[in-house]
Structure formats: C-alpha cells, structure tokens
Design an enzyme around this catalytic site. Sequence first.
Site, short mmCIF file in Angstrom:
data_model
loop_
_atom_site.label_atom_id
_atom_site.label_comp_id
_atom_site.label_asym_id
_atom_site.label_seq_id
_atom_site.Cartn_x
_atom_site.Cartn_y
_atom_site.Cartn_z
N CYS A 9 0.79 -1.30 -0.19
CA CYS A 9 -0.09 -0.16 -0.08
C CYS A 9 0.87 1.36 0.08
CB CYS A 9 -0.83 -0.12 1.25
SG CYS A 9 -0.02 0.16 2.68
N CYS A 26 -0.86 -4.96 7.21
CA CYS A 26 -0.75 -3.75 7.85
C CYS A 26 0.01 -3.97 9.06
CB CYS A 26 -2.25 -3.12 8.08
SG CYS A 26 -3.26 -2.99 6.74
FE1 FES Z 1 -1.13 0.24 4.45
FE2 FES Z 1 -2.94 -1.00 6.14
S1 FES Z 1 -3.40 -0.17 4.04
S2 FES Z 1 -0.50 -0.56 6.05
#
Ligand code: FES
Length: 124
Positions: free
Chosen positions: A33, A102
């Site tokens: 992400c 995450c």
């Molecule tokens: Fe990036 Fe959770 S969406 S660490």
Amino acid sequence: MYSEKVIDHFTNPRNVGEIADADGVGEVGNPICGDTTKVSLKVENNVIKDIKFKTFGCGAAIASSSMLTEMAKGKTLEEALKITNEDVANMLDGLPPQKMHCSNLAADAMHAAIENYKNKNASS
Ligand code: FES
C-alpha cells in the site's frame, strides 16, 4: 470486524513520536500500500529503555505499531528481535484477513532500528 484491542490502540496509540537523540532508527515501507512506519529507540545496557513510532498508514498499522512499542519496551535487544509481525497481530487478537499486511510494518521497523543501533556501535 476489528478487535477491541485494535480499536483501543488506534484511538489511543501509545508511544507516538520520534526520539530526538535516538540510539537506533529504522523505517520500513509496505510494498502493498506504500504506507510507512519509523521506529526510534533508546538503548541502555542492552535493554530498550524507550521506543517511539511514527506511522503514515491505516488504523490497523497504527494499532500494530502502538502494540509493538508496548511489547518491546523493557525487553533486551535479543528478546525484541524475537518479536514477529505475527506476534503483534496475535497480541491485538488478530486482524481482518485483508488487513494482515498492515501488521507487517511494526516489528520490521523495530528490527531495522536494532540493526541500526548495532551497526552504529560496531563502528564506534
Ligand atoms: Fe497500508 Fe494498512 S493499508 S498499512
């Protein structure tokens, strides 16, 4: 969907910030992400005396970092190096499957900070 522990650590994160005169600093990014976590440490007699984090990421990443700092404070460097991303997620009573990635930042950033501390000491 989120455990009470995740919500608690997200809404009231522990040990947020940066240690100005840190003995070790580690920063990692999440390839999935693009979020990042930075961990700074104070080390005394091989024990983590203080630890702080800064996370630019989602609530699950912030909760993971917060929990990690509570788990690591007061531990020896060897004990802290044994804390895994999975341990952090377990201590939070788990994360939803799509948020497991995450939890990959916190322990990795701390391990990087410990390595940074060790490298600095090896060269001095
Ligand atoms: Fe990036 Fe959770 S969406 S660490």
